[in-house]
Motif scaffolding. Sequence first.
Motif, PDB file in Angstrom:
ATOM      1  N   MET A 109       0.857  -1.200   0.000  1.00  0.00           N
ATOM      2  CA  MET A 109       0.000   0.000   0.000  1.00  0.00           C
ATOM      3  C   MET A 109       0.890   1.247   0.000  1.00  0.00           C
ATOM      4  O   MET A 109       1.943   1.273   0.632  1.00  0.00           O
ATOM      5  CB  MET A 109      -0.911  -0.002   1.222  1.00  0.00           C
ATOM      6  N   ARG A 110       0.456   2.299  -0.706  1.00  0.00           N
ATOM      7  CA  ARG A 110       1.280   3.498  -0.854  1.00  0.00           C
ATOM      8  C   ARG A 110       1.387   4.276   0.445  1.00  0.00           C
ATOM      9  O   ARG A 110       0.490   4.240   1.293  1.00  0.00           O
ATOM     10  CB  ARG A 110       0.712   4.395  -1.961  1.00  0.00           C
ATOM     11  N   TYR A 161       1.461   7.679   2.639  1.00  0.00           N
ATOM     12  CA  TYR A 161       0.673   8.913   2.550  1.00  0.00           C
ATOM     13  C   TYR A 161       1.543  10.093   2.115  1.00  0.00           C
ATOM     14  O   TYR A 161       2.652  10.281   2.616  1.00  0.00           O
ATOM     15  CB  TYR A 161       0.017   9.224   3.900  1.00  0.00           C
ATOM     16  N   MET A 200      -7.506   7.680   4.587  1.00  0.00           N
ATOM     17  CA  MET A 200      -8.333   7.775   3.382  1.00  0.00           C
ATOM     18  C   MET A 200      -8.118   9.143   2.756  1.00  0.00           C
ATOM     19  O   MET A 200      -8.390  10.168   3.379  1.00  0.00           O
ATOM     20  CB  MET A 200      -9.799   7.568   3.738  1.00  0.00           C
ATOM     21  N   ASP A 229      -8.746  11.281  -0.845  1.00  0.00           N
ATOM     22  CA  ASP A 229      -9.340  11.353  -2.194  1.00  0.00           C
ATOM     23  C   ASP A 229      -9.841   9.993  -2.671  1.00  0.00           C
ATOM     24  O   ASP A 229      -9.634   9.583  -3.821  1.00  0.00           O
ATOM     25  CB  ASP A 229      -8.327  11.918  -3.197  1.00  0.00           C
ATOM     26  N   LYS A 284      -8.760   7.136  -1.951  1.00  0.00           N
ATOM     27  CA  LYS A 284      -7.720   6.115  -2.006  1.00  0.00           C
ATOM     28  C   LYS A 284      -7.141   5.912  -0.607  1.00  0.00           C
ATOM     29  O   LYS A 284      -7.052   6.855   0.182  1.00  0.00           O
ATOM     30  CB  LYS A 284      -6.614   6.518  -2.974  1.00  0.00           C
ATOM     31  N   SER A 319      -4.101   5.041   1.940  1.00  0.00           N
ATOM     32  CA  SER A 319      -2.648   5.065   2.082  1.00  0.00           C
ATOM     33  C   SER A 319      -2.319   4.862   3.550  1.00  0.00           C
ATOM     34  O   SER A 319      -3.208   4.839   4.407  1.00  0.00           O
ATOM     35  CB  SER A 319      -2.070   6.382   1.568  1.00  0.00           C
TER      36      SER A 319
END
Length: 761
Positions: free
Chosen positions: A1-2, A4, A85, A87, A89, A91
């Motif tokens: 997972m990316r 933030y 959370m 936009d 998406k 992170s």
Amino acid sequence: MRHYQYKPLEADEIRLLELQSGDFDAELKGSLLIFKLPEDDEPRCGHEILLMRDGGPDTPNAPNYDALSYTWGESARSRLFLNIMDDGKLSQMDIKPNLDGALRRLRQDIPHGESRMLWIDAICINQSDIPEKSTQIQKMAMIYNRAESVSVWLGGEDKDSNRAIEFIEKLLKLDDFDPLTRDPGAPAEWAALMNLMQRPWFNRRWIVQEISLARRATLFCGPQSVSWQDFSAAVSLFVSRYQDLRPLFQSSKDFQHHPNFLGEVDALGAKSLVDITNNLFRKSDEGVVLERLLSLEALISTMTAFEASSPHDTIYAVLWLAYDAEPDSKDSAAMCQDEVLRTPVQSPTIDMFPSQDEGVFRFGDDLVESPKSVTYRTPFPGRGANDSAPAPRAPAAQRRTGRTLLKPPTGPVRSFSARSASDRCLRIAENQFEDDPQPIVVDYEKEIYDVCRQFLEFAISRSKSLDIICQPWAPEPQRHEPQLPSWISQLSGAPFDKKPGQNCYGRVLADPLVGSSGHGPRNYNASGKTKIYPNKDFINGRTLLVTGFVLDAISVRKGPALEGIIPSSWLDLVGWSGPPDPVPDRFWRTLVADRGPGGHKYPPAYYPLACKWVFEQRSRRGNINTSELLTFGRCPSIAMEFLRRVQSVVWGRRLILTAGRRGSKQLLALAPAEVEEGDLICIIYGCSVPVVLRRRKKRKADDTPSLSREETSTSSLQDYSPRNQDQYSFVGQCYVHGMMAGEGFKHQREHGNKLKVFHLV
């Protein structure tokens, strides 16, 4: 997972974490939202305040939120994270274990399906963006004061924490309080409260700002919680009676019958925090800060119990709290002074012109080259917007060519009685100086000495006093930096420290004789009503320039009162064989520094009686073990009061006798353990107690340290250069019997002690 990615903030914006509800063991989830933090405490007329972002949506005014106060703690061995959370998406953001525990505990109070707005420094500030960090740090005082409540996370539950918080409820029932101080079954509860007060949070320097500015605050420890108001009341009750708890612990098998199990409760950060927060601000009923009550010097000199992860934060963490240091982004008022100020013959002669643009500070991008720099300005005390304007400055031509000259008077020196302060001309001359020093510039790239120097220039210029050099306040230099000059007293000289292998504090040194700077009248008045001289440019490089005279030199020194044990040799020095002979007046007064409990008032008339009783308890070798008498002896209450005062004065100090130079009588004094025979006892202008100085070798011309371009460009610094001047080390403060109220000036006049400038290095 990316990972933030933070969005940039405008100057008047903050981020808030919207923490989602969830079970204790569920993943942490939330959103980071951007809001405007208005300058006004409340939106006017109830209207929503909006800020239009370039190319983006309007930014609403910040809603109600809570702020978190906690310790960052150590990093986790395994990864802990917060799901963000953004936009639509998801992170992740890495967090430390202590913050993870705090979020999980706070989430328990959020109703299912709802959320809670929080401000948390590690999350809401992009810690890797230095410009943003500098801007947001300026807002922290406002952020904590605007928060609906401050949540304090003390950490997870342990074996004593629940018992401690439940015990607080008992303490607040005043009908039950006195019985609890005598209950044989209560030591475990008192010890639990003591353990809670020693949680790491209470020793952080930043928490003084965070808790004192809170409108409401709640302390969380594991599943339990208690309001700050109830906790501070319980701490005050505990401190007021902890000396009476010794018999309880002495009779308890569970605590090894140790009467001093609690140690020195007065030295705890929790006790200091309660004291400071109760006396720091005047607030409205809603918790809005109406007035700040303490100066920066008073804050720094009383906050020795609080630690800072960065030595710079010894100063920077408390700047907003002081009434004479205020964050601002506007031009500071110029500091002005008369073209020529000459003093009467009793003082050094000063001929001063400010250099070009001296004292003028501008704010904004054109001045602040490093993004780490923030400027604090000093408001003119008592000068409102409609008050008269500052006096005009000297002409620019004079400022460019002006120079500062300090030299002893060429004519005969006529001393005056500092006790009566009858020299009106001196007072008028001193009062002509402006009270406003240069602003403090926050810069984490500065060496520790430069941070200390900046604070001292600020504090001394404000108070016109040198008492701060007798206060232990400065952090230790970092490894790659040189040691601090002798006239900057470090925190290693504080009276209390943790006992080896124990979780309680004990006394390691005597209290400073100067007392707490900025808290009421001075304890002593050895330098009369004189003020620091020279009044400007008193720090040159790493040298402090002070004016005064030598009172006498140390001739005989006896062993120090290590661990509070008074050596029998002290009696020999004063020619007293002990009881039943009467106690020499100068001896018992020296043992208590001629003051009663707390050091503020003259000693009570029963102290000679108490002193006689104490010395009747001498060991075979003639020593007096003050701690043993207090801890294990059946000590009368009056003798206990006397002994506690003696400990605060003599612990680690030596009893000394002066040489009696120039035909004067020998003086009895208490001096630091480090003193040597031949050291000089001096009275210096602006310091309320005598000091011990040690002459060093004259500096040769080729040994003179090189000065920076800024230093060499100012002619006044060249005039003050220590080249070929006697230099002195500052050894410490001392009590000299009969010389603590201005009598030194009479001594100076009678024995011809010359006024001189001392270069302290």
